[in-house]
Scaffold this motif. Structure first.
Motif, PDB file in Angstrom:
ATOM      1  N   VAL A  15     -36.443 -22.118 -77.381  1.00 28.42           N
ATOM      2  CA  VAL A  15     -35.374 -21.875 -76.414  1.00 28.42           C
ATOM      3  C   VAL A  15     -34.045 -21.866 -77.165  1.00 28.42           C
ATOM      4  O   VAL A  15     -33.728 -22.825 -77.879  1.00 28.42           O
ATOM      5  CB  VAL A  15     -35.343 -22.965 -75.326  1.00 28.42           C
ATOM      6  N   TYR A  16     -33.304 -20.780 -77.006  1.00 27.66           N
ATOM      7  CA  TYR A  16     -31.985 -20.686 -77.632  1.00 27.66           C
ATOM      8  C   TYR A  16     -30.924 -20.920 -76.570  1.00 27.66           C
ATOM      9  O   TYR A  16     -30.878 -20.220 -75.564  1.00 27.66           O
ATOM     10  CB  TYR A  16     -31.794 -19.309 -78.271  1.00 27.66           C
ATOM     11  N   VAL A  17     -30.085 -21.917 -76.798  1.00 29.83           N
ATOM     12  CA  VAL A  17     -29.007 -22.246 -75.868  1.00 29.83           C
ATOM     13  C   VAL A  17     -27.687 -21.874 -76.545  1.00 29.83           C
ATOM     14  O   VAL A  17     -27.302 -22.496 -77.535  1.00 29.83           O
ATOM     15  CB  VAL A  17     -29.021 -23.737 -75.496  1.00 29.83           C
ATOM     16  N   SER A  18     -27.011 -20.863 -76.056  1.00 32.56           N
ATOM     17  CA  SER A  18     -25.792 -20.376 -76.699  1.00 32.56           C
ATOM     18  C   SER A  18     -24.561 -21.049 -76.113  1.00 32.56           C
ATOM     19  O   SER A  18     -24.110 -20.709 -75.016  1.00 32.56           O
ATOM     20  CB  SER A  18     -25.672 -18.862 -76.540  1.00 32.56           C
ATOM     21  N   TYR A  19     -23.991 -21.986 -76.868  1.00 32.76           N
ATOM     22  CA  TYR A  19     -22.744 -22.579 -76.387  1.00 32.76           C
ATOM     23  C   TYR A  19     -21.596 -21.584 -76.557  1.00 32.76           C
ATOM     24  O   TYR A  19     -20.546 -21.723 -75.934  1.00 32.76           O
ATOM     25  CB  TYR A  19     -22.440 -23.898 -77.098  1.00 32.76           C
ATOM     26  N   LEU A  20     -21.785 -20.554 -77.383  1.00 29.56           N
ATOM     27  CA  LEU A  20     -20.769 -19.510 -77.488  1.00 29.56           C
ATOM     28  C   LEU A  20     -20.635 -18.777 -76.158  1.00 29.56           C
ATOM     29  O   LEU A  20     -19.522 -18.480 -75.692  1.00 29.56           O
ATOM     30  CB  LEU A  20     -21.129 -18.519 -78.593  1.00 29.56           C
ATOM     31  N   ALA A  21     -21.772 -18.474 -75.530  1.00 29.87           N
ATOM     32  CA  ALA A  21     -21.744 -17.846 -74.210  1.00 29.87           C
ATOM     33  C   ALA A  21     -21.195 -18.815 -73.168  1.00 29.87           C
ATOM     34  O   ALA A  21     -20.423 -18.438 -72.281  1.00 29.87           O
ATOM     35  CB  ALA A  21     -23.144 -17.378 -73.820  1.00 29.87           C
ATOM     36  N   ALA A  22     -21.586 -20.091 -73.271  1.00 34.15           N
ATOM     37  CA  ALA A  22     -21.099 -21.088 -72.316  1.00 34.15           C
ATOM     38  C   ALA A  22     -19.575 -21.201 -72.371  1.00 34.15           C
ATOM     39  O   ALA A  22     -18.919 -21.380 -71.345  1.00 34.15           O
ATOM     40  CB  ALA A  22     -21.735 -22.448 -72.612  1.00 34.15           C
ATOM     41  N   ASN A  23     -19.006 -21.078 -73.580  1.00 39.03           N
ATOM     42  CA  ASN A  23     -17.550 -21.184 -73.727  1.00 39.03           C
ATOM     43  C   ASN A  23     -16.808 -19.971 -73.157  1.00 39.03           C
ATOM     44  O   ASN A  23     -15.585 -19.993 -73.057  1.00 39.03           O
ATOM     45  CB  ASN A  23     -17.183 -21.356 -75.207  1.00 39.03           C
ATOM     46  N   ARG A  24     -17.544 -18.919 -72.798  1.00 39.36           N
ATOM     47  CA  ARG A  24     -16.924 -17.746 -72.147  1.00 39.36           C
ATOM     48  C   ARG A  24     -17.468 -17.571 -70.720  1.00 39.36           C
ATOM     49  O   ARG A  24     -17.412 -16.479 -70.171  1.00 39.36           O
ATOM     50  CB  ARG A  24     -17.210 -16.473 -72.963  1.00 39.36           C
ATOM     51  N   ASP A  25     -17.972 -18.649 -70.131  1.00 40.01           N
ATOM     52  CA  ASP A  25     -18.544 -18.581 -68.785  1.00 40.01           C
ATOM     53  C   ASP A  25     -17.414 -18.410 -67.760  1.00 40.01           C
ATOM     54  O   ASP A  25     -16.595 -19.317 -67.580  1.00 40.01           O
ATOM     55  CB  ASP A  25     -19.324 -19.867 -68.496  1.00 40.01           C
ATOM     56  N   PRO A  26     -17.357 -17.263 -67.063  1.00 44.63           N
ATOM     57  CA  PRO A  26     -16.248 -17.035 -66.127  1.00 44.63           C
ATOM     58  C   PRO A  26     -16.261 -17.980 -64.927  1.00 44.63           C
ATOM     59  O   PRO A  26     -15.231 -18.151 -64.270  1.00 44.63           O
ATOM     60  CB  PRO A  26     -16.445 -15.581 -65.689  1.00 44.63           C
ATOM     61  N   ASP A  27     -17.417 -18.594 -64.640  1.00 43.26           N
ATOM     62  CA  ASP A  27     -17.461 -19.555 -63.539  1.00 43.26           C
ATOM     63  C   ASP A  27     -16.754 -20.859 -63.903  1.00 43.26           C
ATOM     64  O   ASP A  27     -16.395 -21.651 -63.024  1.00 43.26           O
ATOM     65  CB  ASP A  27     -18.906 -19.855 -63.149  1.00 43.26           C
ATOM     66  N   VAL A  28     -16.577 -21.102 -65.193  1.00 46.07           N
ATOM     67  CA  VAL A  28     -15.930 -22.327 -65.664  1.00 46.07           C
ATOM     68  C   VAL A  28     -14.536 -22.049 -66.211  1.00 46.07           C
ATOM     69  O   VAL A  28     -13.611 -22.839 -66.019  1.00 46.07           O
ATOM     70  CB  VAL A  28     -16.796 -23.008 -66.754  1.00 46.07           C
ATOM     71  N   PHE A  29     -14.390 -20.903 -66.891  1.00 52.00           N
ATOM     72  CA  PHE A  29     -13.136 -20.562 -67.556  1.00 52.00           C
ATOM     73  C   PHE A  29     -12.604 -19.237 -66.988  1.00 52.00           C
ATOM     74  O   PHE A  29     -13.066 -18.163 -67.375  1.00 52.00           O
ATOM     75  CB  PHE A  29     -13.346 -20.415 -69.070  1.00 52.00           C
ATOM     76  N   PRO A  30     -11.653 -19.272 -66.053  1.00 48.79           N
ATOM     77  CA  PRO A  30     -11.077 -18.027 -65.537  1.00 48.79           C
ATOM     78  C   PRO A  30     -10.503 -17.183 -66.677  1.00 48.79           C
ATOM     79  O   PRO A  30      -9.905 -17.707 -67.615  1.00 48.79           O
ATOM     80  CB  PRO A  30      -9.964 -18.522 -64.602  1.00 48.79           C
ATOM     81  N   GLU A  31     -10.717 -15.882 -66.592  1.00 55.34           N
ATOM     82  CA  GLU A  31     -10.305 -14.960 -67.662  1.00 55.34           C
ATOM     83  C   GLU A  31     -10.746 -15.489 -69.029  1.00 55.34           C
ATOM     84  O   GLU A  31      -9.917 -15.772 -69.906  1.00 55.34           O
ATOM     85  CB  GLU A  31      -8.795 -14.758 -67.649  1.00 55.34           C
ATOM     86  N   PRO A  32     -12.037 -15.630 -69.229  1.00 56.60           N
ATOM     87  CA  PRO A  32     -12.538 -16.314 -70.426  1.00 56.60           C
ATOM     88  C   PRO A  32     -12.222 -15.611 -71.737  1.00 56.60           C
ATOM     89  O   PRO A  32     -12.213 -16.258 -72.788  1.00 56.60           O
ATOM     90  CB  PRO A  32     -14.049 -16.357 -70.192  1.00 56.60           C
TER      91      PRO A  32
END
Length: 288
Positions: free
Chosen positions: A198-215
């Motif tokens: 299982v690959y968990v990308s924290y790079l994608a998480a850091n651009r999650d629009p649900d958490v970071f508006p205008e990521p």
């Protein structure tokens, strides 16, 4: 880390003194961003001066993909073997370096040797990450005048900009390490079977629009900013505070000591690292 700051500043000042003395231009990766984190991590860890070059050679090879998996495995085995022997040799030490503290902890039964080696390895390798992450930050500050102005004119808000750069900048060149499922797991309609990677990308998480508006926008005032650049929970980076200290000192000192700091080549001519796990400029030619 607070006790370490004056010594870290002293080490960095020596490097920058030489850069100022030699006059512009200079490759700031070669003259500051690489030697400073490596030297400071080596001192904090307690790496003898006679071993520092080969330890650095191993850490550099571990994060490189140029030699293939076999070369990386050889370097990792060499480094971790050296770490194991160093921790064993410091079982009776009263020193405050990390290897002495770990040696005493293992001897006292507070940690297993496997745990101690597992803690030390990523810390020792971490200097490489600071070099290349800081290189990306410096590149952005030198090519985005509004970010540089924020950094220089609002010292009280630098922590916020640092967090935003940590969120925005892709640390790795790839997704990262796989986690292996130990049992069958059903997650949102998907079956992950025991043994599956299982690959968990924290790079994608850091651009999650649900958490970071205008990521995809760098917002120095972003708050809250729950980025995952250092991981989370029990796997939070052991060296996070040290990494932040080094990065903040590097950026602050370079801009203060090198007035009018700017790239010595067009931005699109900066050479970037290839065939490596950690992203960053290979060279950063600058003048001032």
């Amino acid at each position: 880390m607070k006790r370490l700051r004056p010594r870290a500043q002293e080490m960095l000042d020596e490097l920058v003194d030489a850069v100022v003395r030699d006059e512009p231009p200079a490759d700031l990766v070669e003259r500051g961003l690489e030697p400073f984190p490596i030297a400071l991590v080596s001192e904090v860890m307690g790496v003898p001066g006679t071993d520092r070059d080969r330890v650095h050679g191993w850490t550099r090879q571990i994060i490189s993909t140029s030699g293939g998996a076999e070369a990386a495995d050889r370097a990792k085995n060499s480094l971790y073997g050296w770490i194991t022997q160093t921790i064993r040799s410091r079982a009776d030490s009263t020193g405050e370096d990390v290897y002495s503290l770990l040696g005493a902890a293992v001897a006292g039964g507070d940690l297993s040797e496997t745990e101690a080696v597992g803690l030390a390895g990523p810390l020792q390798i971490g200097g490489e990450a600071v070099t290349h992450n800081c290189g990306q930050m410096l590149y952005l500050l030198l090519t985005r005048p509004e970010l540089r102005q924020w950094w220089q004119e609002r010292p009280e808000a630098r922590d916020g900009l640092l967090d935003e750069l940590l969120r925005y900048i892709p640390h790795r060149s790839s997704v990262g390490l796989a986690r292996i499922a130990l049992e069958d797991v059903d997650l949102r309609g998907h079956r992950i079977r025991a043994g599956d990677p299982v690959y968990v990308s924290y790079l994608a998480a850091n651009r999650d629009p649900d958490v970071f508006p205008e990521p995809d926008r760098i917002d120095p005032g972003r708050a809250p900013n729950p980025h995952l650049a250092f991981g989370n929970g029990p796997h939070y980076c052991t060296g996070a505070v040290l990494a932040r200290l080094q990065t903040e000192l590097l950026l602050t000192t370079l801009f203060e000591r090198l007035p009018g700091l700017r790239l010595a080549v067009p931005a699109d001519q900066v050479a970037w690292r290839r065939r490596t796990m950690i992203r960053g400029p290979r060279t950063l030619p600058c003048t001032w």
